[in-house]
Design an enzyme around this catalytic site. Sequence first.
Site, PDB file in Angstrom:
ATOM      1  N   GLY A 113       5.458  -1.890  -1.238  1.00 55.19           N
ATOM      2  CA  GLY A 113       6.625  -1.154  -1.712  1.00 55.19           C
ATOM      3  C   GLY A 113       7.582  -0.916  -0.549  1.00 55.19           C
ATOM      4  O   GLY A 113       8.255  -1.825  -0.123  1.00 55.19           O
ATOM      5  N   SER A 180       2.811  -6.792   2.754  1.00 54.78           N
ATOM      6  CA  SER A 180       4.220  -6.458   2.571  1.00 54.78           C
ATOM      7  C   SER A 180       4.509  -5.135   3.294  1.00 54.78           C
ATOM      8  O   SER A 180       4.222  -5.022   4.490  1.00 54.78           O
ATOM      9  CB  SER A 180       4.554  -6.400   1.077  1.00 54.78           C
ATOM     10  OG  SER A 180       5.933  -6.374   0.862  1.00 54.78           O
ATOM     11  N   TRP A 181       5.060  -4.129   2.606  1.00 55.11           N
ATOM     12  CA  TRP A 181       5.202  -2.825   3.242  1.00 55.11           C
ATOM     13  C   TRP A 181       3.843  -2.304   3.697  1.00 55.11           C
ATOM     14  O   TRP A 181       3.733  -1.594   4.694  1.00 55.11           O
ATOM     15  CB  TRP A 181       5.871  -1.828   2.291  1.00 55.11           C
ATOM     16  CG  TRP A 181       5.553  -0.393   2.632  1.00 55.11           C
ATOM     17  CD1 TRP A 181       4.682   0.436   1.985  1.00 55.11           C
ATOM     18  CD2 TRP A 181       6.086   0.375   3.723  1.00 55.11           C
ATOM     19  NE1 TRP A 181       4.638   1.667   2.601  1.00 55.11           N
ATOM     20  CE2 TRP A 181       5.490   1.653   3.673  1.00 55.11           C
ATOM     21  CE3 TRP A 181       7.005   0.095   4.737  1.00 55.11           C
ATOM     22  CZ2 TRP A 181       5.776   2.665   4.597  1.00 55.11           C
ATOM     23  CZ3 TRP A 181       7.293   1.099   5.665  1.00 55.11           C
ATOM     24  CH2 TRP A 181       6.696   2.357   5.592  1.00 55.11           C
ATOM     25  N   ASP A 336       7.578 -17.471   1.379  1.00 58.09           N
ATOM     26  CA  ASP A 336       7.778 -16.053   1.072  1.00 58.09           C
ATOM     27  C   ASP A 336       9.259 -15.725   1.231  1.00 58.09           C
ATOM     28  O   ASP A 336       9.804 -15.790   2.330  1.00 58.09           O
ATOM     29  CB  ASP A 336       6.929 -15.206   2.024  1.00 58.09           C
ATOM     30  CG  ASP A 336       6.901 -13.733   1.656  1.00 58.09           C
ATOM     31  OD1 ASP A 336       7.863 -13.259   1.029  1.00 58.09           O
ATOM     32  OD2 ASP A 336       5.927 -13.057   2.022  1.00 58.09           O
ATOM     33  N   HIS A 364       5.283 -14.738  -1.824  1.00 57.24           N
ATOM     34  CA  HIS A 364       4.992 -13.416  -1.264  1.00 57.24           C
ATOM     35  C   HIS A 364       3.739 -12.752  -1.820  1.00 57.24           C
ATOM     36  O   HIS A 364       3.014 -12.073  -1.090  1.00 57.24           O
ATOM     37  CB  HIS A 364       6.201 -12.502  -1.514  1.00 57.24           C
ATOM     38  CG  HIS A 364       6.053 -11.125  -0.979  1.00 57.24           C
ATOM     39  ND1 HIS A 364       5.995 -10.856   0.375  1.00 57.24           N
ATOM     40  CD2 HIS A 364       5.934  -9.914  -1.599  1.00 57.24           C
ATOM     41  CE1 HIS A 364       5.868  -9.559   0.565  1.00 57.24           C
ATOM     42  NE2 HIS A 364       5.817  -8.958  -0.616  1.00 57.24           N
TER      43      HIS A 364
END
Length: 391
Positions: A113, A180-181, A336, A364
């Site tokens: 996120g 990711s985050w 990605d 991704h």
Amino acid sequence: MKLGFVPNTLPSSFSLTSLIFKLPISFPFSHPKTTSSGRKSLVFRVQNIDHRIEPIPSHLMASENEFSELNRNLYPQIEPYSTGFLKVSDLHTIYWEQSGNPSGHPVVFIHGGPGGGTSPSNRKFFDPDFYRIVLFDQRSAGKSTPHACLEQNTTWDLIDDIEKLREHLEIPEWQVFGGSWGSTLALAYSQSHPDKVTGMILRGIFLLRKKEIDWFYEGGAAAIFPDAWEPFRDLIPESERGCFVDAYNKRLNSDDIKTQYAAARAWTKWEMMTAHLLPNEENIKKGDDDYFSLAFARIENHYFVNKGFFPSDSFLLDRIDKIRHINTTIVQGRYDVCCPMMSAWDLHKAWPEADFRVVPDAGHSANEPGITAELVAANEKLKNIIKNKGD
């Protein structure tokens, strides 16, 4: 630095459709399981290249052969054996759960996120007989409360929350898994508490630098997904398109809830439509869920506007020495679009001791087959290292 192509069983000249490519890093070789002193190799696949093969000495293949022999399939779905809510501030309460082996090696899953929350499928990356699997929803995401709240919501608050959860569950140290985050927060947490981390698996690297934000939210990725970009762009009047992140920030924090929802749906759909190499309809539908989208979009935008609450653009890269000793695998999809490979490559260059795995046919999402396989194998590798230490 010499480049070499490594075949399985191939003639000396042929047209390649799939080929292992290894880029040796100049560290003294000792044992394939060693991080700080062992030879590490960049491994990825090159497709459709005509090239004469030069065999590589077999001892350089040890680490890769070991990795390929590991389990690469998701584990069956399991249910938590305990769940709860932890009050981490006067305002925020976070949801947590544990599954797998209560006496197993602890691992904490850090979701993406920010604002994405966890899902039951996240448990399947880990061997439930070996791992004590901890999932939690970050502030104001998922089941945590209050929902979609930006107050008292910074990277440093989240790092403190992870420590409070570790202490609450009476875990001395644990493995960290984030994509990711989640890779951003995993790096920031581990750099703040390196003595509490036994190993790391990072996926879809995001360092929260300006060029990464600009690529995805200011028109760079639009060159690849113009059809997905237009609805995101068209929500904003031409006069405000100088900075889409700021324009969305205004709408996501509007006094009108309908304006918030419209902006949240557009923001979320843009990301969900670009998260896979091939479109994933189930993922895209998340953008239609106003409850999910509001937290996802508001919290993401909040962190991006505030530059991750980091003091400098290169903050995470500048502090790699704090975690260089931690056994780590980095998994990156070649295509990605959300978190392009330039960031994973920069991390690899700063941290050559970490295993770097590039998946040639993935974007991704952690749910793409090639990325899933590499993530499971990376957990299996750390599992074997831990088991061998105990023998």
